[in-house]
Design an enzyme around this catalytic site. Structure first.
Site, PDB file in Angstrom:
ATOM      1  N   GLU A  42      10.096 -10.250   6.440  1.00 33.01           N
ATOM      2  CA  GLU A  42       8.721 -10.566   6.842  1.00 33.01           C
ATOM      3  C   GLU A  42       8.349 -11.995   6.419  1.00 33.01           C
ATOM      4  O   GLU A  42       7.705 -12.733   7.157  1.00 33.01           O
ATOM      5  CB  GLU A  42       7.739  -9.568   6.227  1.00 33.01           C
ATOM      6  CG  GLU A  42       7.834  -8.191   6.870  1.00 33.01           C
ATOM      7  CD  GLU A  42       7.124  -7.110   6.056  1.00 33.01           C
ATOM      8  OE1 GLU A  42       6.095  -7.397   5.426  1.00 33.01           O
ATOM      9  OE2 GLU A  42       7.622  -5.965   6.052  1.00 33.01           O
ATOM     10  N   SER A  54       5.897  -0.398  -2.899  1.00 38.36           N
ATOM     11  CA  SER A  54       4.447  -0.545  -2.790  1.00 38.36           C
ATOM     12  C   SER A  54       3.834  -0.236  -4.148  1.00 38.36           C
ATOM     13  O   SER A  54       4.386   0.533  -4.928  1.00 38.36           O
ATOM     14  CB  SER A  54       3.928   0.427  -1.738  1.00 38.36           C
ATOM     15  OG  SER A  54       2.591   0.769  -2.011  1.00 38.36           O
ATOM     16  N   LYS A  67       7.692   3.950  -0.352  1.00 39.40           N
ATOM     17  CA  LYS A  67       7.899   2.742   0.447  1.00 39.40           C
ATOM     18  C   LYS A  67       9.106   1.912   0.041  1.00 39.40           C
ATOM     19  O   LYS A  67       9.453   1.809  -1.129  1.00 39.40           O
ATOM     20  CB  LYS A  67       6.663   1.856   0.362  1.00 39.40           C
ATOM     21  CG  LYS A  67       5.474   2.452   1.053  1.00 39.40           C
ATOM     22  CD  LYS A  67       5.531   2.223   2.538  1.00 39.40           C
ATOM     23  CE  LYS A  67       4.430   1.267   2.922  1.00 39.40           C
ATOM     24  NZ  LYS A  67       4.591   0.803   4.270  1.00 39.40           N
ATOM     25  N   HIS A  87      12.147  -5.328  26.967  1.00 35.92           N
ATOM     26  CA  HIS A  87      10.735  -4.909  26.796  1.00 35.92           C
ATOM     27  C   HIS A  87      10.580  -3.948  25.614  1.00 35.92           C
ATOM     28  O   HIS A  87       9.686  -3.117  25.619  1.00 35.92           O
ATOM     29  CB  HIS A  87      10.192  -4.236  28.055  1.00 35.92           C
ATOM     30  CG  HIS A  87      10.475  -4.992  29.314  1.00 35.92           C
ATOM     31  ND1 HIS A  87       9.611  -5.903  29.858  1.00 35.92           N
ATOM     32  CD2 HIS A  87      11.561  -4.993  30.121  1.00 35.92           C
ATOM     33  CE1 HIS A  87      10.138  -6.422  30.955  1.00 35.92           C
ATOM     34  NE2 HIS A  87      11.322  -5.887  31.135  1.00 35.92           N
TER      35      HIS A  87
END
Ligand code: ARG
Length: 461
Positions: A290, A277, A283, A156
């Site tokens: 992704e 970024s 970043k 979970h």
């Protein structure tokens, strides 16, 4: 462009229809398979005395020259052709004259295209299996280095029990191993020859389909000529196997994204596989993972798309089936790209063992072990579970109000004793994370000896 099928009509199709009908931009990547198939076909025709030895020689030489010219860039595949089969046949006849027109004896484009796509998929299966093997090799290297890297296992997405990073990453190794097995299994159904089924009904020529299949190193022939030209179940199966690979990659991507976040910081991806970024200077984004996760949508979509194209199609061949190639080729290319990105990503990924251990120490992930301790002292598991839960609750409440953080490891023995008289000082050793991991010796579990067997199991494939 004049059509080889001119006859019944004058074949003066509209420009729009030509463009709409043409599949050459997609199916030109099967030029090799098409020529390979044609060479075998001509050899069979000659062996069965349907064409002469001399015709065979001329046609095969012509086909080989076409192959050579395509490969060395001398011959450009015409994007205006109807499809790759027409292009090659037309080019052959242009090159060697009328004898080229004998190539299409005792076959149809229906069995020809079914053959070409089977030969192409057969090749791609082998390549994808190789990539999967490379990925498993990288996983084995990571596992070998991280047999003692303790981390928290999750259920979970909540900290659950102590495991090792080796155990964690090997679970993906097992998935990729099954992916290889799935491909090997469907290979058996792909590598069966449809050629000689002709349009749908077979032929009046005395052909030898088995001989032709043998020349193509195929393991058998389709038994029913209508089935041979009609079904694309092997493409559906392949698209499905690729979807499962994509699912596995996507789950691993998701964890790579989570684990490399600031909050987790369990792993760090190589700079070479991350992006920055355009506005936020701090970043380091895990774009590759992704994208792999995102491309799963495309691979699943292709599977659904193929299934829908085939749904309700009457036998035998229908032009709808031309759509299958664009879809399966897209899945093939996507999966190959994703696998190669993953091989590099895992190979260069840094594993932050210190941080994983630190984090593992804060989640009461040895609470099950604490209960097991009491079971060893004679309590039933249910009673022990309850006591262990109460102790965890005590620590959580304490931690809410104090700066000192209580864990099961640093909780005073006197407090333990308040919950059960069975607690002795040996509890600390028992619930030490390293001991917890070592003790999980049940087959397939997280103990170092199990990890060694799992690595052995994967290496065997
Ligand atoms: N380009 C076609 C395809 O991919 C080849 C088969 C054409 N057969 C036909 N009967 N028109 O399906």
């Amino acid at each position: 462009m004049s059509k080889l099928w001119k006859g019944r009509t004058d074949a003066k199709t509209s420009k729009l229809a030509d463009e709409f009908n043409s599949s050459v931009k997609v199916d030109k990547r099967m030029y090799k398979e098409d020529i390979e198939g044609s060479i075998a076909h001509v050899a069979m025709l000659s062996r069965c005395n349907i064409i002469t030895k001399n015709d065979e020689k001329l046609i095969i030489a012509g086909l080989k020259k076409i192959l050579l010219d395509i490969e060395n860039g001398k011959l450009k595949i015409n994007d205006k052709s109807e499809d790759i089969h027409m292009f090659i046949e037309e080019t052959l006849t242009k090159k060697i004259g009328n004898v080229g027109k004998k190539l299409h004896t005792a076959r149809s484009r229906n069995d020809q295209v079914a053959l070409d796509i089977r030969l192409n998929i057969r090749k791609e299966i082998i390549l994808i299996k190789k990539d999967l093997k490379k990925l498993i090799d990288v996983i084995i290297i990571i596992a070998n280095k991280n047999k003692n890297t303790i981390m928290s296992g999750f259920t979970h997405l909540q900290k659950a029990q102590p495991i090792t990073f080796a155990h964690y990453i090997l679970s993906y190794g097992m998935m990729f191993k099954r992916d290889i097995e799935r491909l090997s299994d469907l290979y058996k159904r792909v590598n069966i020859s449809p050629i000689g089924a002709c349009a749908l009904a077979g032929t009046t020529y005395k052909t030898d389909r088995k001989y032709e299949a043998k020349l193509l190193k195929m393991d058998g022939v389709c038994e029913n000529s209508i089935d041979a030209v009609s079904d694309r179940d092997f493409i559906v199966e392949f698209a499905s196997a690729l979807s499962i690979i994509s699912m596995h990659l996507s789950r691993l991507s998701e964890e790579i994204i989570i684990f490399s976040s600031n909050e987790f910081n369990y792993i760090e991806l190589s700079d070479a596989l991350t992006t920055g970024s355009s506005i936020m200077p701090q970043k380091k984004n895990s774009d590759m993972a992704e994208l792999v996760r995102g491309k799963t949508g495309r691979v699943y979509g292709n599977l659904m798309n193929i299934l829908i194209v085939l749904k309700g199609l009457p036998l035998a061949y229908n032009k709808d089936m031309q759509e299958d190639k664009e879809l399966i080729f897209d899945s093939i290319d996507t999966i190959k790209n994703c696998l190669n990105i993953f091989i590099e990503m895992l190979d260069t990924m840094k594993i932050n063992a210190k941080r994983m251990l630190e984090d593992a120490k804060t989640g009461f992930i040895n609470a099950t072990d604490l209960a097991d301790y009491l079971v060893n002292k004679g309590l039933t598991f249910r009673d022990a579970y309850k006591i262990s839960g109460q102790i965890v609750n005590y620590c959580i409440k304490y931690n809410e109000k104090n700066t000192k953080i209580l864990t099961l490891e640093n909780l005073d023995i006197d407090i333990y004793k308040k919950y059960s008289k069975c607690f002795e000082k040996d509890v600390y050793k028992f619930i030490d994370l390293e001991t917890c991991v070592k003790r999980r010796g049940s087959y397939g579990g997280t103990s170092p000896s199990n990890i060694a067997s799992q690595i052995k199991f994967l290496k065997k494939q």
